[in-house]
Design an enzyme around this catalytic site. Sequence first.
Site, PDB file in Angstrom:
ATOM      1  N   LYS A  13       0.840  -1.213   0.000  1.00 27.17           N
ATOM      2  CA  LYS A  13       0.000   0.000   0.000  1.00 27.17           C
ATOM      3  C   LYS A  13       0.876   1.265   0.000  1.00 27.17           C
ATOM      4  CE  LYS A  13      -2.037  -1.133   3.894  1.00 27.17           C
ATOM      5  NZ  LYS A  13      -1.318  -2.386   4.199  1.00 27.17           N
ATOM      6  N   ARG A  88      -9.785   0.628   8.349  1.00 27.10           N
ATOM      7  CA  ARG A  88      -9.458  -0.791   8.518  1.00 27.10           C
ATOM      8  C   ARG A  88     -10.409  -1.509   9.457  1.00 27.10           C
ATOM      9  NH1 ARG A  88      -3.428   0.240   8.851  1.00 27.10           N
ATOM     10  NH2 ARG A  88      -3.016  -1.899   9.408  1.00 27.10           N
ATOM     11  N   ARG A 125      10.334  -8.693   6.644  1.00 25.88           N
ATOM     12  CA  ARG A 125      11.717  -8.957   7.108  1.00 25.88           C
ATOM     13  C   ARG A 125      12.714  -8.144   6.296  1.00 25.88           C
ATOM     14  NH1 ARG A 125      11.590 -15.203   7.977  1.00 25.88           N
ATOM     15  NH2 ARG A 125      11.595 -15.312  10.244  1.00 25.88           N
ATOM     16  N   ARG A 136      10.734  -0.590  12.025  1.00 25.03           N
ATOM     17  CA  ARG A 136       9.492  -0.426  12.777  1.00 25.03           C
ATOM     18  C   ARG A 136       9.394  -1.471  13.886  1.00 25.03           C
ATOM     19  NH1 ARG A 136       4.845   0.205   8.218  1.00 25.03           N
ATOM     20  NH2 ARG A 136       3.779  -1.090   9.760  1.00 25.03           N
ATOM     21  N   ARG A 147      -0.745  -8.792  13.496  1.00 24.63           N
ATOM     22  CA  ARG A 147      -1.316  -7.859  12.512  1.00 24.63           C
ATOM     23  C   ARG A 147      -2.156  -8.624  11.479  1.00 24.63           C
ATOM     24  NH1 ARG A 147       4.135  -5.288  10.706  1.00 24.63           N
ATOM     25  NH2 ARG A 147       2.976  -4.021   9.217  1.00 24.63           N
TER      26      ARG A 147
END
Length: 193
Positions: A13, A88, A125, A136, A147
């Site tokens: 995204k 979301r 990764r 992050r 997630r």
Amino acid sequence: MRLILLGPPGAGKGTQAQRLVSDHQLVQLSTGDMLRAAVSSGTEIGKTAGAIMARGELVPDLLVIALIAEKLADADVAKGFILDGFPRTVGQAEELDELLASRRIPLDTVIELVVDEGILLDRVRKRAAESGQTARADDTPEALEKRLVVYRTQTVPLTDYYRQKGVLHQVDGMAPIEAVSEAIASHLKSIKA
Ligand code: AP5
């Protein structure tokens, strides 16, 4: 052009949003980026959101809706934007509908990047390795697993939500980055025509 990019963590995204910003002069509204900026600068929002994000959970709807409402109040932003990572939850989508309707801002399309979950850990990764010390906090295998669970239970229903509204367009997010951009560009051209 006003659009939403949907897709699981690591679907691409942010990558595609940045390309759309430079190719179509749109503003990227990424709630993840806004929240990470708040965490870095130690604001009250950041203090609330930081630990929740690191665990891979969603921050409260009210908080992200307020962030987006503030951005959409800018008339220049309202002319053309990409919502990246928002909405979301169905609750967020309903609030967004009301917000857009009250400001007479039309939504042109919702583009879902469709990917196999199996590829996402590798992508995340790789991003973490490339980011080094600035990686992050949620780009760990444990947080990614969380997630993905959150995505399946809370965000996947948005696919049907937008399909029923007739604005959903699915793109193969497994294709190379350039090919995904081309598929999005061709869709945007078709709805402009
Ligand atoms: P957010 O920042 O929105 O993260 P996310 O949705 O988990 O998505 P990512 O940023 O991980 O992935 P992406 O799809 O943007 O992929 P990218 O382009 O970077 O949210 C983070 C957290 O903030 C949430 O967990 C939550 O806590 C909170 N939050 C945010 N919004 C919220 C909301 N609305 N409500 C509540 N809480 C909220 O690509 C990933 C990697 O893959 C990159 O290395 C890239 O180069 C590579 N890549 C991309 N596309 C391709 C391709 N086609 N082929 C090969 N590699 C590719």
